[in-house]
Motif scaffolding. Structure first.
Motif, PDB file in Angstrom:
ATOM      1  N   UNK A 159       0.837  -1.200   0.000  1.00 19.34           N
ATOM      2  CA  UNK A 159       0.000   0.000   0.000  1.00 19.34           C
ATOM      3  C   UNK A 159       0.881   1.263   0.000  1.00 19.34           C
ATOM      4  N   UNK A 160       0.326   2.322  -0.527  1.00 22.27           N
ATOM      5  CA  UNK A 160       1.073   3.582  -0.628  1.00 22.27           C
ATOM      6  C   UNK A 160       1.123   4.258   0.742  1.00 22.27           C
ATOM      7  N   UNK A 161       2.242   4.926   1.057  1.00 25.07           N
ATOM      8  CA  UNK A 161       2.278   5.704   2.292  1.00 25.07           C
ATOM      9  C   UNK A 161       1.243   6.826   2.270  1.00 25.07           C
ATOM     10  N   UNK A 162       0.680   7.106   3.432  1.00 26.34           N
ATOM     11  CA  UNK A 162      -0.290   8.204   3.567  1.00 26.34           C
ATOM     12  C   UNK A 162       0.334   9.262   4.470  1.00 26.34           C
ATOM     13  N   UNK A 173       0.336   9.102  -0.931  1.00 25.80           N
ATOM     14  CA  UNK A 173      -0.928   9.826  -0.967  1.00 25.80           C
ATOM     15  C   UNK A 173      -0.848  10.925   0.086  1.00 25.80           C
ATOM     16  N   UNK A 174      -1.537  12.040  -0.182  1.00 26.76           N
ATOM     17  CA  UNK A 174      -1.285  13.237   0.621  1.00 26.76           C
ATOM     18  C   UNK A 174      -2.532  13.834   1.245  1.00 26.76           C
ATOM     19  N   UNK A 175      -2.384  14.284   2.484  1.00 28.73           N
ATOM     20  CA  UNK A 175      -3.358  15.195   3.085  1.00 28.73           C
ATOM     21  C   UNK A 175      -2.669  16.533   3.228  1.00 28.73           C
ATOM     22  N   UNK A 199      -1.886  15.765 -10.199  1.00 32.69           N
ATOM     23  CA  UNK A 199      -1.261  15.629 -11.525  1.00 32.69           C
ATOM     24  C   UNK A 199      -0.039  14.709 -11.448  1.00 32.69           C
ATOM     25  N   UNK A 200       0.553  14.616 -10.259  1.00 31.37           N
ATOM     26  CA  UNK A 200       1.708  13.723 -10.077  1.00 31.37           C
ATOM     27  C   UNK A 200       1.264  12.286  -9.761  1.00 31.37           C
ATOM     28  N   UNK A 201      -0.053  12.056  -9.775  1.00 35.13           N
ATOM     29  CA  UNK A 201      -0.549  10.681  -9.661  1.00 35.13           C
ATOM     30  C   UNK A 201      -0.964  10.245  -8.269  1.00 35.13           C
ATOM     31  N   UNK A 202      -1.031  11.190  -7.323  1.00 37.67           N
ATOM     32  CA  UNK A 202      -1.371  10.815  -5.946  1.00 37.67           C
ATOM     33  C   UNK A 202      -2.820  11.166  -5.620  1.00 37.67           C
ATOM     34  N   UNK A 203      -3.390  10.436  -4.648  1.00 38.08           N
ATOM     35  CA  UNK A 203      -4.650  10.872  -4.060  1.00 38.08           C
ATOM     36  C   UNK A 203      -4.326  12.045  -3.134  1.00 38.08           C
ATOM     37  N   UNK A 204      -5.253  12.995  -3.027  1.00 38.66           N
ATOM     38  CA  UNK A 204      -4.981  14.167  -2.192  1.00 38.66           C
ATOM     39  C   UNK A 204      -6.271  14.702  -1.587  1.00 38.66           C
ATOM     40  N   UNK A 205      -6.277  14.881  -0.263  1.00 41.25           N
ATOM     41  CA  UNK A 205      -7.382  15.602   0.372  1.00 41.25           C
ATOM     42  C   UNK A 205      -6.832  16.911   0.935  1.00 41.25           C
TER      43      UNK A 205
END
Ligand code: NDP
Length: 246
Positions: free
Chosen positions: A2-5, A29-31, A50-56
């Motif tokens: 899993x990707x780091x959050x 993935x980023x908050x 745009x860099x391919x990450x999920x972001x909230x």
């Protein structure tokens, strides 16, 4: 795997925004936390996606306990268990000698730069311990050890507190498999200097920097990314000065 959050406080502008983009590129993935600038937060989030990450994006004042709890709750609900925290949201207040500085400006610097870091570290420690570990990077400042006489000594003091809490927490949280480190930037070309009333500071200080120039936010982001990465798996309690030799 899993990707780091990772949560980046103050991710809407400057060092925080550059860090979000760098971490997105590295597979996190980023908050993205921020306090008031909705437009900047959305722009930074767009670059992260745009860099391919999920972001909230979460508007949350890190000096307020309820806001910090809501920030972490939102991340857990929308992205999953947090694995990384970049404690970056910081303020200087207006420039001035201590004798002329208003109590409310002293209080704001301590509330955001010290209490805010502690509140975020506390919640991260709880969440990461419950999920098998993680990594925290606190953004300090070279001012913590160089001091800043005659302009913002209270800010330097708040960053010395960052160094102390980094070293102490690295010892406390090591058994929970949580690494805690700090990056201490020198003079970095961001909005911060304009906000504190000295927009020319980076250019003016260039001659006092051995590398001859202020730093870029992306150069701090690179150090943060390394400290969060598996390449730094045995690094904890370090305060990494990234200040062009200053
Ligand atoms: P900027 O002023 O460019 O950006 C500050 C960021 O912090 C913004 O995203 C802002 O959100 C956010 N923020 C401010 N207060 C709060 C708060 N109470 N709660 C949540 N978010 C908040 O700063 P820099 O990028 O220059 O600085 C980032 C960190 O690096 C700070 O800790 C600073 O002390 C440190 N540093 C900076 C140096 C420099 O030369 N620039 C040198 C050494 C250390 P919003 O957009 O909503 O206002």
């Amino acid at each position: 795997m899993s990707r780091p959050v990772t949560i980046v406080t103050g991710g809407s502008r400057g060092i925080g925004a550059a860090t979000c983009v760098r971490l997105a590129t590295d597979g996190h993935d980023l908050a993205l936390g921020y306090v008031s600038n909705d437009a900047a937060a959305q722009e930074a989030a767009q670059a992260v996606r745009a860099a391919g990450a999920r972001c909230v994006t979460v508007r949350a004042d890190t000096s307020q306990e309820a806001d910090v709890e809501r920030l972490f709750d939102t991340v857990a609900a929308e992205l999953g268990p947090v694995t990384g925290l970049v404690n970056n949201a910081g303020v200087t207040g207006p420039l001035g000698r201590l004798a002329e500085t208003r109590t409310e400006d002293l209080r704001r610097v301590v509330d955001v730069n010290v209490l805010g870091y502690l509140l975020c570290c506390r919640r991260a420690a709880r969440d990461m311990a419950a999920n098998g570990g993680g990594a925290i990077v606190n953004i300090s400042s070279a001012a913590a050890t160089l001091g800043s006489p005659g302009d913002y000594v209270h800010y330097a003091a708040s960053k010395a507190a960052t160094d102390a809490l980094t070293v102490g927490l690295s010892k406390e949280l090591g058994p929970d498999r949580i690494r805690v480190n700090a990056v201490a930037p020198g003079i970095i070309d961001t909005d911060m200097h304009t906000t504190m009333g000295d927009p020319d500071r980076p250019a003016r200080m260039a001659s006092a920097i051995p590398l001859g120039r202020p730093g870029e936010a992306s150069e701090i982001a690179a150090a943060v990314a390394w400290l969060l990465s598996p390449d730094a798996s045995y690094t904890s309690g370090a305060i990494l000065r990234v200040a062009g030799g200053r």
